[in-house]
Design a protein around this motif. Structure first.
Motif, PDB file in Angstrom:
ATOM      1  N   GLN A 177      86.537 -13.018-109.220  1.00 15.42           N
ATOM      2  CA  GLN A 177      85.832 -13.185-107.953  1.00 15.42           C
ATOM      3  C   GLN A 177      86.823 -13.709-106.932  1.00 15.42           C
ATOM      4  OE1 GLN A 177      81.684 -14.463-107.641  1.00 15.42           O
ATOM      5  NE2 GLN A 177      82.405 -16.179-106.392  1.00 15.42           N
ATOM      6  N   CYS A 178      86.994 -12.950-105.848  1.00 19.70           N
ATOM      7  CA  CYS A 178      87.980 -13.276-104.822  1.00 19.70           C
ATOM      8  C   CYS A 178      87.269 -13.587-103.506  1.00 19.70           C
ATOM      9  CB  CYS A 178      88.940 -12.108-104.621  1.00 19.70           C
ATOM     10  SG  CYS A 178      89.796 -11.618-106.134  1.00 19.70           S
ATOM     11  N   TYR A 179      88.004 -14.217-102.594  1.00 20.14           N
ATOM     12  CA  TYR A 179      87.439 -14.647-101.323  1.00 20.14           C
ATOM     13  C   TYR A 179      88.333 -14.178-100.178  1.00 20.14           C
ATOM     14  CZ  TYR A 179      84.790 -17.752-104.377  1.00 20.14           C
ATOM     15  OH  TYR A 179      83.977 -18.251-105.370  1.00 20.14           O
ATOM     16  N   ALA A 180      87.695 -13.845 -99.051  1.00 24.15           N
ATOM     17  CA  ALA A 180      88.464 -13.301 -97.933  1.00 24.15           C
ATOM     18  C   ALA A 180      87.733 -13.529 -96.622  1.00 24.15           C
ATOM     19  CB  ALA A 180      88.705 -11.801 -98.129  1.00 24.15           C
ATOM     20  N   THR A 181      88.463 -13.377 -95.535  1.00 19.49           N
ATOM     21  CA  THR A 181      87.974 -13.313 -94.149  1.00 19.49           C
ATOM     22  C   THR A 181      87.018 -14.461 -93.825  1.00 19.49           C
ATOM     23  OG1 THR A 181      86.195 -11.737 -94.699  1.00 19.49           O
ATOM     24  CG2 THR A 181      88.321 -10.825 -94.018  1.00 19.49           C
ATOM     25  N   ALA A 218      81.622 -23.174 -93.145  1.00 19.89           N
ATOM     26  CA  ALA A 218      82.650 -22.165 -93.407  1.00 19.89           C
ATOM     27  C   ALA A 218      82.019 -21.061 -94.236  1.00 19.89           C
ATOM     28  CB  ALA A 218      83.836 -22.773 -94.147  1.00 19.89           C
ATOM     29  N   VAL A 219      82.162 -19.824 -93.784  1.00 20.06           N
ATOM     30  CA  VAL A 219      81.564 -18.667 -94.452  1.00 20.06           C
ATOM     31  C   VAL A 219      82.650 -17.639 -94.717  1.00 20.06           C
ATOM     32  CG1 VAL A 219      79.881 -16.796 -94.285  1.00 20.06           C
ATOM     33  CG2 VAL A 219      79.321 -19.065 -93.370  1.00 20.06           C
ATOM     34  N   CYS A 220      82.672 -17.080 -95.912  1.00 16.80           N
ATOM     35  CA  CYS A 220      83.641 -16.026 -96.225  1.00 16.80           C
ATOM     36  C   CYS A 220      82.962 -14.942 -97.046  1.00 16.80           C
ATOM     37  CB  CYS A 220      84.838 -16.593 -96.980  1.00 16.80           C
ATOM     38  SG  CYS A 220      84.478 -17.063 -98.679  1.00 16.80           S
ATOM     39  N   SER A 221      83.631 -13.800 -97.146  1.00 16.39           N
ATOM     40  CA  SER A 221      83.197 -12.736 -98.047  1.00 16.39           C
ATOM     41  C   SER A 221      83.709 -13.038 -99.449  1.00 16.39           C
ATOM     42  CB  SER A 221      83.742 -11.387 -97.586  1.00 16.39           C
ATOM     43  OG  SER A 221      83.249 -11.044 -96.309  1.00 16.39           O
ATOM     44  N   PHE A 222      82.860 -12.848-100.449  1.00 16.25           N
ATOM     45  CA  PHE A 222      83.347 -12.871-101.825  1.00 16.25           C
ATOM     46  C   PHE A 222      83.148 -11.491-102.420  1.00 16.25           C
ATOM     47  CE2 PHE A 222      78.862 -14.044-102.481  1.00 16.25           C
ATOM     48  CZ  PHE A 222      78.510 -13.315-103.609  1.00 16.25           C
ATOM     49  N   ARG A 223      83.995 -11.157-103.372  1.00 14.64           N
ATOM     50  CA  ARG A 223      83.961  -9.804-103.936  1.00 14.64           C
ATOM     51  C   ARG A 223      84.568  -9.797-105.329  1.00 14.64           C
ATOM     52  NH1 ARG A 223      87.789  -6.476 -99.917  1.00 14.64           N
ATOM     53  NH2 ARG A 223      86.455  -7.541 -98.404  1.00 14.64           N
ATOM     54  N   GLY A 263      75.767  -8.309-101.460  1.00 13.97           N
ATOM     55  CA  GLY A 263      76.061  -6.928-101.089  1.00 13.97           C
ATOM     56  C   GLY A 263      77.456  -6.830-100.506  1.00 13.97           C
ATOM     57  N   ALA A 264      78.056  -5.660-100.608  1.00 21.86           N
ATOM     58  CA  ALA A 264      79.405  -5.453-100.072  1.00 21.86           C
ATOM     59  C   ALA A 264      79.418  -5.681 -98.563  1.00 21.86           C
ATOM     60  CB  ALA A 264      79.899  -4.054-100.399  1.00 21.86           C
ATOM     61  N   ASN A 265      80.439  -6.349 -98.085  1.00 30.70           N
ATOM     62  CA  ASN A 265      80.561  -6.703 -96.672  1.00 30.70           C
ATOM     63  C   ASN A 265      81.987  -7.143 -96.421  1.00 30.70           C
ATOM     64  OD1 ASN A 265      80.796  -9.912 -96.271  1.00 30.70           O
ATOM     65  ND2 ASN A 265      79.703  -9.428 -98.169  1.00 30.70           N
ATOM     66  N   TRP A 266      82.314  -7.409 -95.166  1.00 33.96           N
ATOM     67  CA  TRP A 266      83.559  -8.094 -94.843  1.00 33.96           C
ATOM     68  C   TRP A 266      83.467  -8.677 -93.437  1.00 33.96           C
ATOM     69  CZ3 TRP A 266      83.308  -2.879 -96.040  1.00 33.96           C
ATOM     70  CH2 TRP A 266      83.593  -1.955 -95.033  1.00 33.96           C
ATOM     71  N   ASN A 275      87.128  -8.266-107.663  1.00 32.35           N
ATOM     72  CA  ASN A 275      88.411  -7.659-107.349  1.00 32.35           C
ATOM     73  C   ASN A 275      88.473  -6.188-107.749  1.00 32.35           C
ATOM     74  OD1 ASN A 275      91.188  -7.655-106.536  1.00 32.35           O
ATOM     75  ND2 ASN A 275      91.773  -7.854-108.692  1.00 32.35           N
ATOM     76  N   LYS A 276      87.999  -5.841-108.945  1.00 29.33           N
ATOM     77  CA  LYS A 276      88.084  -4.463-109.438  1.00 29.33           C
ATOM     78  C   LYS A 276      86.834  -3.646-109.116  1.00 29.33           C
ATOM     79  CE  LYS A 276      90.950  -5.886-113.375  1.00 29.33           C
ATOM     80  NZ  LYS A 276      91.007  -5.985-114.860  1.00 29.33           N
ATOM     81  N   ARG A 277      85.731  -4.306-108.845  1.00 32.80           N
ATOM     82  CA  ARG A 277      84.457  -3.599-108.710  1.00 32.80           C
ATOM     83  C   ARG A 277      83.875  -3.719-107.308  1.00 32.80           C
ATOM     84  NH1 ARG A 277      85.230  -5.628-113.676  1.00 32.80           N
ATOM     85  NH2 ARG A 277      84.532  -4.444-115.513  1.00 32.80           N
ATOM     86  N   PHE A 278      84.707  -4.051-106.327  1.00 38.01           N
ATOM     87  CA  PHE A 278      84.210  -4.233-104.969  1.00 38.01           C
ATOM     88  C   PHE A 278      83.548  -2.953-104.453  1.00 38.01           C
ATOM     89  CE2 PHE A 278      85.157  -3.841-100.316  1.00 38.01           C
ATOM     90  CZ  PHE A 278      84.167  -4.712 -99.894  1.00 38.01           C
ATOM     91  N   SER A 279      82.370  -3.091-103.914  1.00 34.56           N
ATOM     92  CA  SER A 279      81.544  -2.046-103.289  1.00 34.56           C
ATOM     93  C   SER A 279      80.945  -1.053-104.282  1.00 34.56           C
ATOM     94  CB  SER A 279      82.313  -1.281-102.198  1.00 34.56           C
ATOM     95  OG  SER A 279      83.169  -0.307-102.730  1.00 34.56           O
ATOM     96  N   THR A 280      81.267  -1.172-105.565  1.00 31.05           N
ATOM     97  CA  THR A 280      80.619  -0.322-106.559  1.00 31.05           C
ATOM     98  C   THR A 280      79.560  -1.089-107.350  1.00 31.05           C
ATOM     99  OG1 THR A 280      82.314  -0.795-108.230  1.00 31.05           O
ATOM    100  CG2 THR A 280      82.661   1.114-106.794  1.00 31.05           C
ATOM    101  N   HIS A 281      79.677  -2.419-107.379  1.00 37.94           N
ATOM    102  CA  HIS A 281      78.688  -3.282-108.012  1.00 37.94           C
ATOM    103  C   HIS A 281      78.263  -4.314-106.963  1.00 37.94           C
ATOM    104  CE1 HIS A 281      80.497  -1.409-111.490  1.00 37.94           C
ATOM    105  NE2 HIS A 281      79.558  -1.911-112.274  1.00 37.94           N
ATOM    106  N   MET A 282      77.246  -3.953-106.197  1.00 40.38           N
ATOM    107  CA  MET A 282      76.855  -4.762-105.042  1.00 40.38           C
ATOM    108  C   MET A 282      76.482  -6.193-105.419  1.00 40.38           C
ATOM    109  SD  MET A 282      77.173  -2.949-102.310  1.00 40.38           S
ATOM    110  CE  MET A 282      77.642  -1.227-102.071  1.00 40.38           C
TER     111      MET A 282
END
Length: 399
Positions: free
Chosen positions: A121-125, A138-143, A178-181, A145-152
């Motif tokens: 699980q990674c964090y960005a933006t 403070a708010v960021c996107s989490f995702r 859900g997938a976002n950025w 790493n390997k399954r971003f946008s395919t496993h919402m």
């Protein structure tokens, strides 16, 4: 005699910005309200060269620092957030009183293993907002790493709160799934907290569409403790407020753009300007959407809008908005790997010529008002020997 760089920095950015407040829109472009009074001396911005600083890679604990965000806290100190790679991994925080000497960076959002070690699980933006009561969200996107946008269910928005000017932070809170950025945190004069973000998940899961984006928001009326809509599962739809039609795919699916939002309050009774980047076939453009009533309507899945817009008005990407207490709005964005800044009117409808102040090449910068006539601007300086974070102070020069 001032240096050539200083003379360039003092070039006029907006003629008659005070007169341009409320300039009407005709044919999608703002009418230059200052045209009737061309003799009015314009306001301008000037870089304070004595306060410019760069934070190097060794200090930042990463060779690939990106996406810096600076916020002025209630006690007068500054909070800097940045991420440790171009796309996602960790988010750091550091604090300064004078923008030159910074405390040792500390992890704010730290990546970790998920799915029994099968993914990270990674964090960005990350973005932040100092609220009316002094608390910081403070708010960021989490995702995944390997399954971003395919496993919402593995992607979303994460929040942390500080009640003591950024020293101690509360636990992580998932506020959207859900997938976002690229979230942006805003608070209205009524106290409502809004998180705007690039909204891609519904088109992806409903129509199996890749590359279609828009801007949506979630809202909180208790300073970020609960959110509406409370999105946790299919179809991962928040309140969609802006999207620009681009084309129809061969499959018949409509493709939209608008992403990386930044909001600015233009009127206490609900007026908001929203700057966005729009991805077109020939590159990125800066677009604006406006509301007079705090986004009363939610757009449908394939509905362009809102009705009040200025589309593709500048070449560029990654916009960020701020406004001086005296009313002048400021737009910062990236173009050809440099940060450009434009001074604008109160409603963020008309802007003057762009200017470049920070010396390095990079992208994804931000701005923050630091005083009645001072603006802090920051961006990563992308370098083969390790990225630096540039921090400059711009002075508003008024006639």
């Amino acid at each position: 005699m001032p240096s050539p760089e200083r003379r360039i920095a003092r070039r006029h950015l907006l003629a008659g910005s005070a007169a341009a407040i409320g300039a009407p829109l005709i044919g999608g472009a703002a009418v230059p309200a200052h045209a009737a009074n061309p003799s009015r001396r314009p306001a301008s911005l000037e870089l304070d060269e004595s306060r410019y600083v760069e934070l190097d890679a060794d200090f930042l604990n990463t060779q690939t620092a990106h996406y810096p965000r600076i916020k002025r806290m209630r006690d007068g100190r500054f909070l800097l957030l940045y991420q440790t790679s171009q796309h996602s991994w960790n988010v750091y925080r550091t604090i300064s009183r004078d923008l030159k000497r910074w405390a040792e960076p500390q992890l704010l959002f730290a990546s970790h293993k998920i799915l029994d070690g099968a993914d990270d699980q990674c964090y960005a933006t990350a973005d932040a907002r100092v609220l009316d009561n002094g608390e910081i969200l403070a708010v960021c996107s989490f995702r995944a790493n390997k399954r971003f946008s395919t496993h919402m269910e593995l992607d979303g928005l994460m929040l942390r709160r500080s009640t003591d000017n950024g020293n101690i932070w509360g636990p992580e809170q998932v506020i959207y799934v859900g997938a976002n950025w690229e979230p942006f945190v805003h608070q209205t004069p009524t106290g409502e907290v809004q998180v705007y973000f690039t909204h891609s998940a519904p088109k992806r899961v409903i129509e199996n569409t890749v590359g279609s984006t828009g801007v949506a928001i979630i809202r909180s009326h208790d300073r970020g403790r609960t959110w509406t809509p409370h999105v946790t599962d299919y179809p991962y739809a928040a309140d969609r407020v802006a999207q620009q039609y681009v084309r129809t795919a061969d499959t018949g699916v409509k493709i939209f753009t608008d992403q990386m939002p930044s909001a600015l309050q233009t009127h206490p009774r609900g007026g908001i300007a929203l700057a966005m980047e729009s991805r077109l076939v020939d590159g990125y453009r800066i677009s604006f959407a406006y509301t007079r009533q705090n986004w009363p309507d939610r757009l449908g899945l394939n509905e362009p809008g809102p009705a009040e817009r200025q589309d593709n008005i500048f070449r560029g990407a990654a916009p960020y908005l701020a406004r001086f207490p005296s009313g002048e709005s400021v737009l910062a964005y990236n173009l050809d790997s440099r940060q450009h800044v434009r001074l604008g009117d109160h409603d963020a409808r008309e802007f003057g010529d762009s200017q470049v102040f920070l010396p390095g090449n990079g992208f994804w910068g931000s701005i923050e008002v630091a005083g009645p006539r001072q603006l802090v601007t920051t961006m990563a300086n992308v370098r083969p020997d390790g990225n630096k974070i540039m921090i400059g102070v711009l002075d508003l020069i008024k006639p």
